[in-house]
Scaffold this motif. Sequence first.
Motif, mmCIF file in Angstrom:
data_model
loop_
_atom_site.group_PDB
_atom_site.id
_atom_site.type_symbol
_atom_site.label_atom_id
_atom_site.label_comp_id
_atom_site.label_asym_id
_atom_site.label_seq_id
_atom_site.Cartn_x
_atom_site.Cartn_y
_atom_site.Cartn_z
ATOM 1 N N PHE A 176 14.321 6.164 61.247
ATOM 2 C CA PHE A 176 13.142 6.521 62.159
ATOM 3 C C PHE A 176 12.043 7.466 61.391
ATOM 4 O O PHE A 176 10.904 7.439 61.591
ATOM 5 N N SER A 177 12.720 8.223 60.378
ATOM 6 C CA SER A 177 11.744 9.344 59.739
ATOM 7 C C SER A 177 10.974 8.545 58.809
ATOM 8 O O SER A 177 9.772 8.723 58.758
ATOM 9 N N LYS A 178 11.510 7.693 58.138
ATOM 10 C CA LYS A 178 10.700 6.690 57.260
ATOM 11 C C LYS A 178 9.607 5.707 58.129
ATOM 12 O O LYS A 178 8.435 5.670 57.876
ATOM 13 N N HIS A 179 10.012 5.373 59.181
ATOM 14 C CA HIS A 179 9.096 4.824 60.081
ATOM 15 C C HIS A 179 7.837 5.499 60.642
ATOM 16 O O HIS A 179 7.009 5.137 60.607
ATOM 17 N N ILE A 180 8.139 6.725 60.898
ATOM 18 C CA ILE A 180 7.251 7.755 61.476
ATOM 19 C C ILE A 180 6.215 7.834 60.188
ATOM 20 O O ILE A 180 4.975 7.774 60.443
ATOM 21 N N GLN A 181 6.657 7.957 59.042
ATOM 22 C CA GLN A 181 5.823 8.178 57.881
ATOM 23 C C GLN A 181 4.902 7.076 57.551
ATOM 24 O O GLN A 181 3.715 7.047 57.416
ATOM 25 N N LYS A 182 5.685 5.953 57.664
ATOM 26 C CA LYS A 182 4.784 4.658 57.705
ATOM 27 C C LYS A 182 3.732 4.611 58.700
ATOM 28 O O LYS A 182 2.404 4.079 58.296
ATOM 29 N N PHE A 183 4.042 4.820 59.983
ATOM 30 C CA PHE A 183 3.207 4.831 60.939
ATOM 31 C C PHE A 183 2.050 5.923 60.686
ATOM 32 O O PHE A 183 0.439 5.371 60.860
ATOM 33 N N SER A 184 2.205 7.050 60.377
ATOM 34 C CA SER A 184 1.204 7.964 60.114
ATOM 35 C C SER A 184 0.174 7.370 58.794
ATOM 36 O O SER A 184 -1.030 7.592 59.027
ATOM 37 N N ALA A 185 0.737 6.897 57.930
ATOM 38 C CA ALA A 185 0.003 6.264 56.701
ATOM 39 C C ALA A 185 -0.886 5.054 57.084
ATOM 40 O O ALA A 185 -2.067 4.851 56.934
ATOM 41 N N ALA A 186 -0.103 4.161 58.006
ATOM 42 C CA ALA A 186 -0.721 2.896 58.572
ATOM 43 C C ALA A 186 -2.224 3.124 59.391
ATOM 44 O O ALA A 186 -3.180 2.556 58.999
ATOM 45 N N VAL A 187 -2.233 4.245 60.139
ATOM 46 C CA VAL A 187 -3.147 4.532 60.978
ATOM 47 C C VAL A 187 -4.306 5.119 60.185
ATOM 48 O O VAL A 187 -5.562 4.527 60.237
ATOM 49 N N ILE A 188 -3.973 6.009 59.180
ATOM 50 C CA ILE A 188 -5.328 6.477 58.847
ATOM 51 C C ILE A 188 -5.692 6.019 57.569
ATOM 52 O O ILE A 188 -6.892 5.828 57.188
ATOM 53 N N MET A 189 -4.746 5.018 56.696
ATOM 54 C CA MET A 189 -5.427 4.355 55.883
ATOM 55 C C MET A 189 -6.202 2.982 56.235
ATOM 56 O O MET A 189 -7.125 2.436 55.624
ATOM 57 N N SER A 190 -5.852 2.466 57.651
ATOM 58 C CA SER A 190 -6.798 1.542 58.047
ATOM 59 C C SER A 190 -8.007 2.017 58.526
ATOM 60 O O SER A 190 -9.295 1.427 58.312
ATOM 61 N N ILE A 191 -8.124 3.377 58.924
ATOM 62 C CA ILE A 191 -9.412 4.008 59.216
ATOM 63 C C ILE A 191 -10.117 4.387 58.123
ATOM 64 O O ILE A 191 -11.337 4.139 58.290
ATOM 65 N N VAL A 192 -9.409 4.902 57.113
ATOM 66 C CA VAL A 192 -10.289 5.429 55.908
ATOM 67 C C VAL A 192 -10.697 4.209 54.834
ATOM 68 O O VAL A 192 -11.751 4.337 54.411
ATOM 69 N N TYR A 193 -9.731 3.393 54.628
ATOM 70 C CA TYR A 193 -9.867 2.197 53.641
ATOM 71 C C TYR A 193 -9.807 0.777 53.995
ATOM 72 O O TYR A 193 -10.064 -0.013 53.249
ATOM 73 N N ASP A 194 -9.521 0.708 55.326
ATOM 74 C CA ASP A 194 -9.257 -0.589 56.108
ATOM 75 C C ASP A 194 -8.387 -1.290 55.301
ATOM 76 O O ASP A 194 -8.414 -2.552 54.946
ATOM 77 N N TYR A 195 -7.241 -0.706 55.070
ATOM 78 C CA TYR A 195 -6.075 -0.944 54.336
ATOM 79 C C TYR A 195 -4.983 -1.235 55.113
ATOM 80 O O TYR A 195 -4.709 -0.278 55.979
ATOM 81 N N GLU A 196 -4.186 -2.425 55.137
ATOM 82 C CA GLU A 196 -3.190 -2.663 55.979
ATOM 83 C C GLU A 196 -1.756 -2.571 55.185
ATOM 84 O O GLU A 196 -1.668 -3.008 54.000
ATOM 85 N N VAL A 197 -1.059 -1.414 55.773
ATOM 86 C CA VAL A 197 0.196 -1.294 55.086
ATOM 87 C C VAL A 197 1.176 -2.246 54.950
ATOM 88 O O VAL A 197 1.340 -3.127 56.148
ATOM 89 N N ALA A 198 1.978 -2.526 53.953
ATOM 90 C CA ALA A 198 2.919 -3.804 53.987
ATOM 91 C C ALA A 198 3.984 -3.361 54.750
ATOM 92 O O ALA A 198 4.501 -2.012 54.760
ATOM 93 N N PRO A 199 4.639 -4.121 55.319
ATOM 94 C CA PRO A 199 5.963 -3.888 56.067
ATOM 95 C C PRO A 199 7.144 -3.274 55.400
ATOM 96 O O PRO A 199 7.728 -2.116 56.216
ATOM 97 N N GLU A 200 7.553 -3.363 54.321
ATOM 98 C CA GLU A 200 8.415 -2.643 53.485
ATOM 99 C C GLU A 200 7.827 -2.218 52.109
ATOM 100 O O GLU A 200 7.148 -2.992 51.390
ATOM 101 N N HIS A 201 8.051 -0.898 51.672
ATOM 102 C CA HIS A 201 8.013 -0.662 50.354
ATOM 103 C C HIS A 201 6.619 -0.661 49.878
ATOM 104 O O HIS A 201 5.989 -1.351 48.715
ATOM 105 N N ASP A 202 5.561 -0.111 50.806
ATOM 106 C CA ASP A 202 4.080 -0.248 50.505
ATOM 107 C C ASP A 202 3.863 0.636 49.210
ATOM 108 O O ASP A 202 4.471 1.731 49.296
#
Length: 482
Positions: free
Chosen positions: A170-196
Amino acid sequence: MHLNPMHWQYLVVVGVLVVSVLTLLKRRRQTVHGFRLLPGPVPLPLVGNLFSIDAKKPWMTYAEWATRYGDIFTIRVLKQDIIVINSEKIARDLFEHRSNIYSDRPYLATRDPYGWSFNLAWAQYGDKWRSQRRIFHQTFRAEVALVFRPVQLRKAHQLVLDILSAPHDFSKHIQKFSAAVIMSIVYDYEVAPEHDHLVELSERGNALAMESLTPEVSSIIDAFPFGKCLPEWFPGAVLRRKADLSKHCAMQMIEEPFEYARKREAMGSSASAMALDFLRATKDVDDPSQLQLSKDTCATAFLVQKQQTTSTLKCFMLAMLQHPEVQERAQAEIDAVVGTDRLPNFDDRPNLPYVEAILLETLRMAIDHNEDAYPEPDVFKPERFFVGGKLRGDKSTESLAFGFGRRACPARYNADNSVWIAIVLILCALKIAKARGEQGEELDFEPTFNYGVTTSPDPFPCSITPRLNVDIHKLSTADSFE
């Protein structure tokens, strides 16, 4: 032993020198540049209070000193004087009501060697800081932050699904969620499901930065600057190796996602994102100074937002594990307001005051343990934010966690929305409980915390299961995002 006159003279000279040095240290302790310092623990010669601070839990040392010296006091680490504030009132008086005096940032000897001079949070007051702040305000002011809610809702749904698929991570999923939101907003970047790649890069860089950009570490680098000049192969050149690695990570975090956004813009992307909006609005995108300013600001937005969201949600998960009665009360409130035929969304926020109080208390536990302002400060009590059965006028965006005055986080409205939607969906869809052993017994543990610029709990064992009265399959349907 018999001492001849020469020995006596020698002892007298040594005694005079010792007294003189101690007197000078005392005077140095009392005044700096003509200003009288605040009270505090007496420093040792040369090292100051360095060895009196618990390296793993320095906040505990500071809290203990606050009981002796008051809510604002001075410590000395090597040759650096550090003022410690333990009162929300004092902090607001200084940093909000007198922000024209206290809006600058102190010199941090680790900022440039570790590659973090780009970051708005550590920038000293000046033209570049004002320019970066202006760019931030255009993208993240309160009314614009509403535009990002669909992205935050969608990513929060994915966070719950990820946790259910691998609860122990769950800790890694939280890190991924935090990155996914802000990278979409800042760079229009979609985070990969695993090992982005960019997520993992930011984790490495952020870990080094959070460790190095503290006053204690900066004081050591400032006192021994030669340490960062030693060749990498030299025994004991740990600081040099960490600094080089951090600088390399920082450079990649600045350049790579921005170049991704630049390619997206060149391909005709119509998406709205911080980096894309800059490229469209700037007439001369090849102006090196303007381009670097935008890169630095985008990287700051990504890293600061990611760290804020991650640390807050980890603290929330630990609080729910330790206080099942709080979790159950919040879930009862959600069930009463939302029902079981849909999932909560941002429109439900005004009608979920106890969930709001949980967010407020989570932010407080990360930042404010002053007993005068908050009785039983080490106890997680969302109820403290209610008066007469109604939620007080506190706004989570005004929490100490987001800073003060001119230095208040300009993206706090966006961070607040990300954290709230993740909290309400986790509470709605999941049950967080203690992990169990082979015989079904609950496993107790003592939580540990990592220390740096921000503090958050280390990964801890827990059991995460779906709540029986919530249809988890709705998380993956298109209707749930409308």
